[in-house]
Design an enzyme around this catalytic site. Structure first.
Site, PDB file in Angstrom:
ATOM      1  N   ARG A  80     -35.150   5.034 -74.611  1.00 18.61           N
ATOM      2  CA  ARG A  80     -34.642   5.360 -73.277  1.00 18.61           C
ATOM      3  C   ARG A  80     -33.406   4.539 -72.969  1.00 18.61           C
ATOM      4  NH1 ARG A  80     -38.234   4.487 -68.474  1.00 18.61           N
ATOM      5  NH2 ARG A  80     -38.900   2.634 -69.620  1.00 18.61           N
ATOM      6  N   SER A 150     -39.218  -3.483 -78.920  1.00 17.19           N
ATOM      7  CA  SER A 150     -40.667  -3.704 -79.049  1.00 17.19           C
ATOM      8  C   SER A 150     -41.123  -3.779 -80.506  1.00 17.19           C
ATOM      9  CB  SER A 150     -41.421  -2.601 -78.303  1.00 17.19           C
ATOM     10  OG  SER A 150     -41.086  -2.614 -76.939  1.00 17.19           O
ATOM     11  N   ASP A 203     -41.624  -5.826 -73.636  1.00 16.31           N
ATOM     12  CA  ASP A 203     -42.084  -5.169 -72.410  1.00 16.31           C
ATOM     13  C   ASP A 203     -42.902  -6.084 -71.511  1.00 16.31           C
ATOM     14  OD1 ASP A 203     -44.217  -5.264 -74.179  1.00 16.31           O
ATOM     15  OD2 ASP A 203     -44.825  -3.188 -73.903  1.00 16.31           O
TER      16      ASP A 203
END
Length: 466
Positions: A80, A150, A203
């Site tokens: 994203r 991540s 995150d």
């Protein structure tokens, strides 16, 4: 249904309940053991199975940030890109625009999968997004980017980190051991994208930032979803493994990414099902705490219990007669949640789930009640252990104890917490049980969504050089 079959199944469930038991004394031991491992991980690199990774995030957003900031969230087969416009304490997030981009499989693994091609593709999509957004709302102000990556990295500063290894569907060999920020920065330069990388985070750190943006009392963040992890705000002088030159210059705080999924201790209540699952996993002997708590594993544990019952009696039909009970991970945590929350008189949701997922049909109401009981046992253990972990962090930083009048907020993200209502209620009630009613009233657990997106932009804003 014979009484012998019911009795055989009952013995399995009774054994499960006993092995999963989390009395208050055991939870206190879990919290203390975790706090001890955290201390060891801060003292020396590699000193604990709880890695205690220094994030180099030494300031958090407070709501006063202004301007447009970008975020890139790379952690799966899609990534994203976001632009967030912050308008100070009055308006907060005035605008948020996001785009999801699928990554071609050939760039994730195989002969075409190189660092240059992967990060080139990401930079191209980012450049296209920036162009489509039009002129920058801040005029000539340099664009700044927060990067949520991540995958396991060894971080060396707020905006640099070397890739330790790929996970999931990625295998880009020449990127391992390289600085992922430098690789992306090089790719952005080739696309004439003038953007400063302000922060590299994961995150969990992003969730802490997203939580603290709306609430100054946030001291920790927890991910309770497919996996689990926690980050918290530590006093910089408590991090013995840092060299003096690595300590923050303008604050005395540092966000620590605990990687608490790797926590292990004899006081954790493990069962024969957990041990078998671990042995057959991709990482045997690792991530013990995560395998007891997170959403990836709860459905699989329930399936293994049902498989044992079917091997002892005929309540669930013939295991070799067409059921899917031998199919690993066929039962998911959303399945467990839907069965656990079934309030229909005949437990029709349970019956449908057993039929659709496991091809088990014609079960009795008593058998379906037993299935709900198994879901309850497994989910309750998970929720209570998650609460013990939170208490361990609070104990480590001197929060939530008798006489502590401060308000302490824990920001939580992840579907297990957000969508599994009984899990969430059990976790909250366990916190009250462990802390005491008076102290628990000052500990607030609240949802903070999209740490991997919004959080990255907010960390970029907090570390802006403009």
């Amino acid at each position: 249904m014979s009484s012998a079959a019911v009795e055989a199944a009952r013995r399995v469930v009774s054994g499960l309940r006993e092995a999963c038991a989390t009395p208050a004394t055991r939870l206190a031991d879990v919290a203390a053991a975790l706090a001890g491992e955290m201390e060891a991980g801060l003292a020396v690199e590699g000193g604990s199975r709880v890695k205690m990774i220094v994030s180099y995030v030494d300031s958090l957003p407070d709501g006063g940030e202004e301007g447009s900031f970008y975020a890139l969230d790379l952690g799966g087969t899609n990534f994203r890109v976001l632009r967030v416009r912050l308008a100070g304490k009055e308006a907060r997030v005035a605008e948020r625009v996001a785009r999801e981009v699928p990554i071609p499989p050939r760039l994730m693994s195989g002969g075409d999968a190189t660092s240059e091609r992967l990060f080139g593709f990401v930079a191209s999509a980012l450049a296209e997004f920036v162009a489509d957004e039009g002129h920058d709302a801040d005029g000539e102000r340099q664009r700044e980017l927060g990067f949520t990556f991540s995958f396991p990295v060894r971080q060396t500063s707020i905006a640099s980190g070397t890739l330790i290894r790929w996970t999931k569907a990625f295998s880009v060999d020449d990127a391992v051991g390289e600085d992922v920020v430098a690789a992306l920065q090089t790719a952005m330069s080739k696309h004439n994208l003038h953007m400063r990388m302000s922060a590299l985070i994961n995150d969990t750190v992003g969730t802490l930032a997203a939580g603290s943006y709306y609430d100054d009392d946030v001291v920790a963040a927890v991910i309770l979803g497919t996996g689990t992890n926690a980050a918290y705000v530590e006093s910089a002088d408590a991090i013995a493994k840092l060299e003096p030159s690595q300590l923050p210059k303008s604050s005395n705080i540092m966000v620590i990414n605990t990687e608490w999924g790797g926590f292990d201790s004899p006081c954790l209540p493990t069962t024969e099902y957990d041990r078998a699952l671990d042995k057959e996993s991709l990482n045997p002997g690792e991530q013990t705490y995560e395998k007891l708590i997170s959403g990836l594993y709860l459905g699989e544990i329930v399936r293994r219990v049902l498989l044992k019952i079917s091997s002892r009696c005929s309540l669930l039909g013939d295991v070799g007669g067409g059921t899917e009970l031998r199919t690993r991970f066929v039962l998911t945590t959303p399945d467990v949640s839907s069965m656990h929350h079934d309030e229909t008189p005949d437990l029709t949701v349970v019956a449908k789930t057993l039929a659709d997922r496991l091809n088990i049909r014609g079960t009795s109401l008593e058998t379906r009640r037993m299935v709900v009981e198994i879901c309850d046992i497994v989910a309750t253990r998970s929720a209570r252990l998650a609460a013990a972990g939170i208490v361990g962090i609070l104990r480590k930083i001197g929060r939530g104890g008798p006489g502590d009048e401060r308000r302490s907020v824990v920001a939580v993200d992840g579907g297990l917490f957000e969508h599994y209502a009984k899990f969430r209620r059990r976790m909250e009630s366990t916190l009250e049980e462990m802390l005491g009613e008076e102290a628990a009233a000052r500990v607030v657990v609240k949802l903070a969504s999209d740490g991997s997106g919004l959080g990255a932009a907010l960390v970029a804003a907090a570390h802006s050089q403009s």
